[in-house]
Motif scaffolding. Structure first.
Motif: not given
Length: 136
Positions: A83, A86-88, A105-109
């Motif tokens: 984590e 700015d993302g995963r 992006e962090k919004s991606v599960a």
């Protein structure tokens, strides 16, 4: 240490074709191939941080593998998630000495990121398996 078959196989890969596969698979994120030593092999168009990402992932992987040897779980590590601000990042070993990484992006599960990563891993294993077998 990377196996000689991995070194030989990497030398004969076509970087442009590999980057194209990585680009299609990672859309809208980015993906890359690196060695377990942190050397960047190929990547889809990204942010310019790919060498840093390769280094972080390789060091993280190596640390877990060394810890696994002590706990007798070496070779059982499947996927690492990192984590970041700015993302995963998700990474998986696809051949001895070769890691596949995918950034989103962090919004991606995490489940979605892992599913895309493993699908690309399967694709690369099938398509690169012959190259790696020839290098053995």
């Amino acid at each position: 240490a990377m196996s000689s078959s991995a070194s030989t196989a990497i030398e004969i890969l076509k970087p442009e074709a590999l980057a194209q596969i990585l680009r299609i698979a990672a859309d809208p994120g980015t993906s890359l191939l690196c060695t377990t030593k942190g050397e960047l092999i190929s990547c889809a168009e990204g942010t310019g941080n790919e060498e840093l990402i390769a280094s972080v992932v390789a060091n993280t992987w190596s640390t877990y593998e060394k810890g696994g040897e002590k706990m007798q779980t070496a070779g059982k590590l499947q996927t690492i998630f990192v984590e970041c601000d700015d993302g995963r990042i998700a990474s998986v070993l696809i051949f001895p000495g070769l890691l596949l990484c995918m950034m989103a992006e962090k919004s991606v599960a995490l489940g979605t990121l892992q599913a895309k990563l493993l699908t690309l891993k399967d694709h690369l294993e099938v398509n690169l398996g012959q190259v790696f077998a020839q290098g053995a």
